[in-house]
Motif scaffolding. Structure first.
Motif, PDB file in Angstrom:
ATOM      1  N   VAL A  91      83.196  38.429 -11.612  1.00  0.00           N
ATOM      2  CA  VAL A  91      82.378  38.820 -10.464  1.00  0.00           C
ATOM      3  C   VAL A  91      81.027  39.291 -10.988  1.00  0.00           C
ATOM      4  O   VAL A  91      80.896  39.689 -12.142  1.00  0.00           O
ATOM      5  N   ARG A  93      77.484  41.640 -10.251  1.00  0.00           N
ATOM      6  CA  ARG A  93      76.895  42.776  -9.529  1.00  0.00           C
ATOM      7  C   ARG A  93      75.478  43.004 -10.043  1.00  0.00           C
ATOM      8  O   ARG A  93      75.074  42.441 -11.053  1.00  0.00           O
ATOM      9  N   THR A  96      74.553  48.213 -11.234  1.00  0.00           N
ATOM     10  CA  THR A  96      75.691  49.139 -11.243  1.00  0.00           C
ATOM     11  C   THR A  96      76.036  49.614 -12.657  1.00  0.00           C
ATOM     12  O   THR A  96      76.865  50.507 -12.821  1.00  0.00           O
ATOM     13  N   GLU A 139      75.028  42.249 -13.883  1.00  0.00           N
ATOM     14  CA  GLU A 139      76.215  42.440 -14.705  1.00  0.00           C
ATOM     15  C   GLU A 139      77.315  41.469 -14.307  1.00  0.00           C
ATOM     16  O   GLU A 139      77.496  41.177 -13.110  1.00  0.00           O
ATOM     17  N   SER A 144      87.158  42.468 -10.309  1.00  0.00           N
ATOM     18  CA  SER A 144      86.377  43.248  -9.360  1.00  0.00           C
ATOM     19  C   SER A 144      86.425  44.734  -9.700  1.00  0.00           C
ATOM     20  O   SER A 144      87.215  45.182 -10.531  1.00  0.00           O
ATOM     21  N   VAL A 145      85.572  45.490  -9.037  1.00  0.00           N
ATOM     22  CA  VAL A 145      85.529  46.933  -9.270  1.00  0.00           C
ATOM     23  C   VAL A 145      86.854  47.581  -8.897  1.00  0.00           C
ATOM     24  O   VAL A 145      87.303  48.550  -9.530  1.00  0.00           O
ATOM     25  N   GLU A 241      78.688  42.525  -4.485  1.00  0.00           N
ATOM     26  CA  GLU A 241      79.574  41.991  -5.527  1.00  0.00           C
ATOM     27  C   GLU A 241      80.158  40.688  -5.007  1.00  0.00           C
ATOM     28  O   GLU A 241      80.674  40.642  -3.886  1.00  0.00           O
ATOM     29  N   TYR A 242      80.046  39.628  -5.798  1.00  0.00           N
ATOM     30  CA  TYR A 242      80.608  38.358  -5.336  1.00  0.00           C
ATOM     31  C   TYR A 242      81.170  37.573  -6.521  1.00  0.00           C
ATOM     32  O   TYR A 242      80.796  37.799  -7.676  1.00  0.00           O
TER      33      TYR A 242
END
Length: 253
Positions: A91, A93, A96, A139, A144-145, A241-242
């Motif tokens: 992912v 971002r 972050t 990043e 994912s987070v 986020e993708y």
């Protein structure tokens, strides 16, 4: 050096020498001295100038005769990377993990280089610019987070007007820095930002579609993009986020 190069004054707001006076050998060396204050750094980038020096040297300022430039609509993802992204859990971002990205760029091994130009003072200077909303990172995480994804690559740079001035990128997993660049280009293109400054071309950036522009052409394009300055700090708006797999179908082949 001091016999040939102008030394910058102690005033961080003092103008730089015109890039047209940069040396031919080493190509682009323009001045030395000064500091890495936000005011001076912003003045430098808005003038088409950037700092690059090693530990033990004075701060050196450069504007090379040939500039590496990406068009945000024309980043080329290698076919193998494009295929691997379709099943990837990476992912992407923005803003972050700026401090982690610049620290990783500083320690990443690079062919033909024994050390780094991203010294602790440079890291502190760009972190200050990030905190002011001018410097940004993209990043790439392995997950994912919510899954506690691990940082596997990224890049950082500076936004001036509608020009993004890339500073450095790194990967701990093959292709992660390229994904960060493609994600940045996708985001900038959607916002009407046409160019990414990559400073000096190399074999890797050439494979990704970088163009080499004469200094005069780069400075002309930069001046036009400065006329449309955007407020600092808002570049990450709308990024979120993708999944990196999106880039397999949206980035140019």
């Amino acid at each position: 050096m001091s016999l040939r190069l102008p030394q910058l004054s102690a005033d961080p707001g003092a103008p730089f020498p015109s890039p047209e006076f940069a040396l031919a050998e080493p190509d682009g060396l323009l001045a030395f001295g000064g500091d890495l204050s936000p005011k001076r750094l912003l003045n430098a980038y808005r003038s088409g100038i950037f700092p690059w020096y090693s530990d033990g040297e004075p701060i050196l300022w450069w504007s090379p005769s040939q500039r590496a430039v990406f068009r945000t609509a024309a980043i080329h993802l290698p076919t193998r990377l494009r295929r691997s992204l379709r099943d990837s859990n990476w992912v992407v971002r923005m803003d972050t993990a700026f401090e982690q990205v610049i620290a990783a760029c500083a320690t990443a091994p690079r062919a033909g280089q024994a050390g780094t130009w991203i010294t602790p003072p440079m890291q502190r200077a760009y972190l200050a610019l990030h905190q002011l909303g001018h410097a940004h990172s993209v990043e790439v995480f392995d997950g994912s987070v919510l899954d506690g994804g691990r940082l596997v690559g990224g890049l950082y740079g500076l936004a001036v007007g509608r020009m993004f001035c890339g500073e450095s990128m790194y990967s701990t997993e093959s292709g992660a820095s390229t994904v960060a660049l493609a994600a940045l280009a996708r985001h900038l293109h959607a916002r009407g930002w046409p160019l990414i400054d990559a400073q000096v071309p190399n074999a890797h950036t050439r494979r990704l579609g970088v163009e080499t522009w004469p200094r005069r052409d780069y400075l002309h394009a930069l001046a036009e993009l400065l006329d449309c300055d955007s407020p600092p700090g808002n570049l990450a708006n709308g990024f979120g986020e993708y999944p990196a797999s999106v880039l397999a179908s949206t980035a140019p082949a």
